[in-house]
Design a protein around this motif. Structure first.
Motif, PDB file in Angstrom:
ATOM      1  N   VAL A  91       1.129  -1.466   0.112  1.00 32.96           N
ATOM      2  CA  VAL A  91      -0.235  -0.111  -0.645  1.00 32.96           C
ATOM      3  C   VAL A  91       0.859   1.201   0.031  1.00 32.96           C
ATOM      4  CG1 VAL A  91      -2.032   1.395   1.497  1.00 32.96           C
ATOM      5  CG2 VAL A  91      -1.716  -1.174   0.748  1.00 32.96           C
ATOM      6  N   LEU A  92       2.109   1.231   0.953  1.00 30.23           N
ATOM      7  CA  LEU A  92       3.004   2.819   1.631  1.00 30.23           C
ATOM      8  C   LEU A  92       3.470   2.744  -0.233  1.00 30.23           C
ATOM      9  CD1 LEU A  92       4.736   1.996   4.355  1.00 30.23           C
ATOM     10  CD2 LEU A  92       2.162   3.450   3.856  1.00 30.23           C
ATOM     11  N   GLU A  93       3.864   1.381  -1.428  1.00 26.78           N
ATOM     12  CA  GLU A  93       4.656   2.052  -2.551  1.00 26.78           C
ATOM     13  C   GLU A  93       3.727   2.132  -3.168  1.00 26.78           C
ATOM     14  OE1 GLU A  93       7.654  -0.897  -3.562  1.00 26.78           O
ATOM     15  OE2 GLU A  93       6.360  -2.318  -4.419  1.00 26.78           O
ATOM     16  N   ASP A  94       2.193   1.924  -3.733  1.00 31.95           N
ATOM     17  CA  ASP A  94       2.118   2.458  -4.582  1.00 31.95           C
ATOM     18  C   ASP A  94       1.681   3.619  -4.161  1.00 31.95           C
ATOM     19  OD1 ASP A  94      -0.225   1.875  -6.783  1.00 31.95           O
ATOM     20  OD2 ASP A  94      -1.345   0.468  -5.876  1.00 31.95           O
ATOM     21  N   ILE A  95       1.805   4.337  -5.573  1.00 31.35           N
ATOM     22  CA  ILE A  95       1.607   5.971  -5.892  1.00 31.35           C
ATOM     23  C   ILE A  95       0.131   6.155  -6.698  1.00 31.35           C
ATOM     24  CG2 ILE A  95       2.392   7.544  -7.526  1.00 31.35           C
ATOM     25  CD1 ILE A  95       5.359   7.006  -6.938  1.00 31.35           C
ATOM     26  N   SER A  96       0.157   5.069  -7.274  1.00 35.30           N
ATOM     27  CA  SER A  96      -1.774   5.239  -7.787  1.00 35.30           C
ATOM     28  C   SER A  96      -2.749   5.331  -7.775  1.00 35.30           C
ATOM     29  CB  SER A  96      -1.928   3.973  -9.263  1.00 35.30           C
ATOM     30  OG  SER A  96      -1.700   2.677  -8.771  1.00 35.30           O
ATOM     31  N   ARG A  97      -2.632   4.733  -6.107  1.00 31.43           N
ATOM     32  CA  ARG A  97      -3.387   4.820  -5.183  1.00 31.43           C
ATOM     33  C   ARG A  97      -3.507   5.664  -4.025  1.00 31.43           C
ATOM     34  NH1 ARG A  97      -7.332   0.236  -5.697  1.00 31.43           N
ATOM     35  NH2 ARG A  97      -6.786  -1.105  -7.376  1.00 31.43           N
ATOM     36  N   ARG A  98      -2.318   6.189  -3.909  1.00 36.93           N
ATOM     37  CA  ARG A  98      -2.156   6.982  -2.866  1.00 36.93           C
ATOM     38  C   ARG A  98      -3.624   7.889  -2.948  1.00 36.93           C
ATOM     39  NH1 ARG A  98       3.862   8.375  -3.277  1.00 36.93           N
ATOM     40  NH2 ARG A  98       4.840   6.257  -2.005  1.00 36.93           N
ATOM     41  N   GLY A  99      -4.231   8.566  -3.253  1.00 36.79           N
ATOM     42  CA  GLY A  99      -5.214   9.397  -4.040  1.00 36.79           C
ATOM     43  C   GLY A  99      -6.833   8.841  -2.659  1.00 36.79           C
ATOM     44  N   GLU A 100      -6.693   7.502  -3.065  1.00 37.17           N
ATOM     45  CA  GLU A 100      -7.623   7.080  -2.480  1.00 37.17           C
ATOM     46  C   GLU A 100      -7.644   6.830  -0.809  1.00 37.17           C
ATOM     47  OE1 GLU A 100      -7.750   2.729  -3.756  1.00 37.17           O
ATOM     48  OE2 GLU A 100      -7.730   3.557  -6.403  1.00 37.17           O
ATOM     49  N   TRP A 101      -6.120   6.809  -0.341  1.00 33.18           N
ATOM     50  CA  TRP A 101      -6.293   6.903   1.707  1.00 33.18           C
ATOM     51  C   TRP A 101      -5.686   7.914   2.137  1.00 33.18           C
ATOM     52  CZ3 TRP A 101      -1.410   6.305   4.060  1.00 33.18           C
ATOM     53  CH2 TRP A 101      -0.470   5.799   2.861  1.00 33.18           C
ATOM     54  N   ILE A 102      -4.956   9.302   1.321  1.00 30.18           N
ATOM     55  CA  ILE A 102      -4.499   9.970   1.554  1.00 30.18           C
ATOM     56  C   ILE A 102      -5.691  11.402   1.151  1.00 30.18           C
ATOM     57  CG2 ILE A 102      -2.205  11.489   2.276  1.00 30.18           C
ATOM     58  CD1 ILE A 102      -0.601   9.504   1.483  1.00 30.18           C
ATOM     59  N   SER A 103      -5.871  12.341   2.052  1.00 29.77           N
ATOM     60  CA  SER A 103      -6.762  13.298   2.030  1.00 29.77           C
ATOM     61  C   SER A 103      -5.767  14.325   1.307  1.00 29.77           C
ATOM     62  CB  SER A 103      -7.480  14.044   3.126  1.00 29.77           C
ATOM     63  OG  SER A 103      -6.765  14.301   3.677  1.00 29.77           O
ATOM     64  N   ASN A 104      -6.431  15.126   0.120  1.00 28.62           N
ATOM     65  CA  ASN A 104      -5.587  16.230  -0.466  1.00 28.62           C
ATOM     66  C   ASN A 104      -4.358  15.894  -1.494  1.00 28.62           C
ATOM     67  OD1 ASN A 104      -7.316  18.400   0.536  1.00 28.62           O
ATOM     68  ND2 ASN A 104      -6.163  17.977   1.969  1.00 28.62           N
ATOM     69  N   PHE A 105      -4.419  14.722  -1.420  1.00 29.14           N
ATOM     70  CA  PHE A 105      -3.052  14.373  -2.209  1.00 29.14           C
ATOM     71  C   PHE A 105      -2.509  14.527  -3.564  1.00 29.14           C
ATOM     72  CE2 PHE A 105      -0.843  10.886  -5.137  1.00 29.14           C
ATOM     73  CZ  PHE A 105       0.016  10.607  -4.414  1.00 29.14           C
ATOM     74  N   GLY A 106      -2.133  15.538  -4.065  1.00 34.42           N
ATOM     75  CA  GLY A 106      -1.267  15.837  -5.132  1.00 34.42           C
ATOM     76  C   GLY A 106      -1.029  15.079  -5.917  1.00 34.42           C
ATOM     77  N   ARG A 107       0.914  14.744  -6.215  1.00 29.78           N
ATOM     78  CA  ARG A 107       1.537  14.346  -7.192  1.00 29.78           C
ATOM     79  C   ARG A 107       2.506  13.607  -6.509  1.00 29.78           C
ATOM     80  NH1 ARG A 107       4.383  16.984 -12.337  1.00 29.78           N
ATOM     81  NH2 ARG A 107       4.784  14.938 -13.876  1.00 29.78           N
TER      82      ARG A 107
END
Length: 257
Positions: A91-107
């Motif tokens: 989960v930690l290394e999956d950049i493509s899914r970070r927006g699913e669990w981190i609010s206000n995720f950018g780039r």
């Protein structure tokens, strides 16, 4: 509009900007998937006896500390996540899914991956107008115990990187931060040390306030994402193989255990 209302509007705007900045910087402090040379930088250890309890709820306990001369407050979070280190790491290394669990995720952009245990990443948060956007360059390294029961990610800002051609913006500072995972039975005990400064004009007291709130929400999101069991058994096995390979890597590169 009255002076009181104008003041409240400005404070609320600063609070929103702080929340957004802290959220994206937590990506760097907690989720780099695997230190920079130069002058000594502020550091504090996970097991330092000076941590004091802030709060405990929803299975997450927060501790705070202070370092003389630094306006931002280092924070330590302790929690458990049902599952394995391999599942949390995926989960930690999956950049493509970070927006699913981190609010206000950018780039997030990986600038360099020297090996399975060392990565440099560019992070950006798009701040609401009129605040300036933030960016950060982070190098992270992972270590794994010989018994595979503990993996530790250490992340810290670097000042520059040859492959970085992305906008500098307001360059945030991530002091030495740690994400430690220990396998205990069928769950992972997590200790996360978060020490960040978004910089710019956001008041430090607002940054410190939202560091506490966003740390809790981000870790709760991580726990929920792990519970979704998004990764195939082959991916879990591959992550286990990477963990198993760390000892040979350490010996080859003459690293300390």
């Amino acid at each position: 509009m009255s002076a009181a209302k104008i003041g409240a509007k400005r404070t609320n705007g600063a609070a929103y900007r702080a929340r957004a900045a802290v959220a994206i910087l937590l990506v760097a402090a907690l989720t780099a998937p695997s230190f920079a040379e130069g002058p000594a930088r502020p550091r504090i250890a996970i097991d330092d006896p000076s941590w004091h309890l802030e709060s405990s709820s929803d299975g997450i306990t927060l501790f705070s500390n202070s370092i003389p001369g630094i306006g931002v407050v280092p924070l330590k979070a302790v929690m458990t996540i049902p599952g394995t280190i391999e599942e949390v790491s995926l989960v930690l290394e999956d950049i493509s899914r970070r927006g699913e669990w981190i609010s206000n995720f950018g780039r997030s952009v990986v600038l360099d991956k020297a090996n399975d245990y060392d990565q440099t990443e560019y992070l950006r948060v798009d701040m609401p107008w009129p605040a300036s956007d933030r960016s950060a360059l982070v190098r992270a390294r992972i270590t794994v115990s010989d018994d595979l029961k503990r993996a530790t990610i250490a992340a810290e800002s670097i000042d520059s990187f040859p492959a970085d051609t992305l906008p500098v913006l307001v360059r945030s500072k991530i002091y030495a931060s740690t994400f430690q995972m220990t396998q205990v039975g069928d769950h992972v005990e997590v200790v996360a040390l978060v020490f960040i400064d978004p910089r710019g004009s956001i008041p430090k007291w607002i940054v410190n306030y939202f560091t506490r709130r966003v740390s809790r929400s981000t870790l709760s999101g991580l726990r929920r994402q792990v519970a979704r069991k998004l990764y195939a058994s082959a991916q879990v096995a591959a992550m286990h193989a990477r963990m198993h390979g760390y000892r040979a890597f350490r010996e080859t590169h003459a690293l300390a255990p």
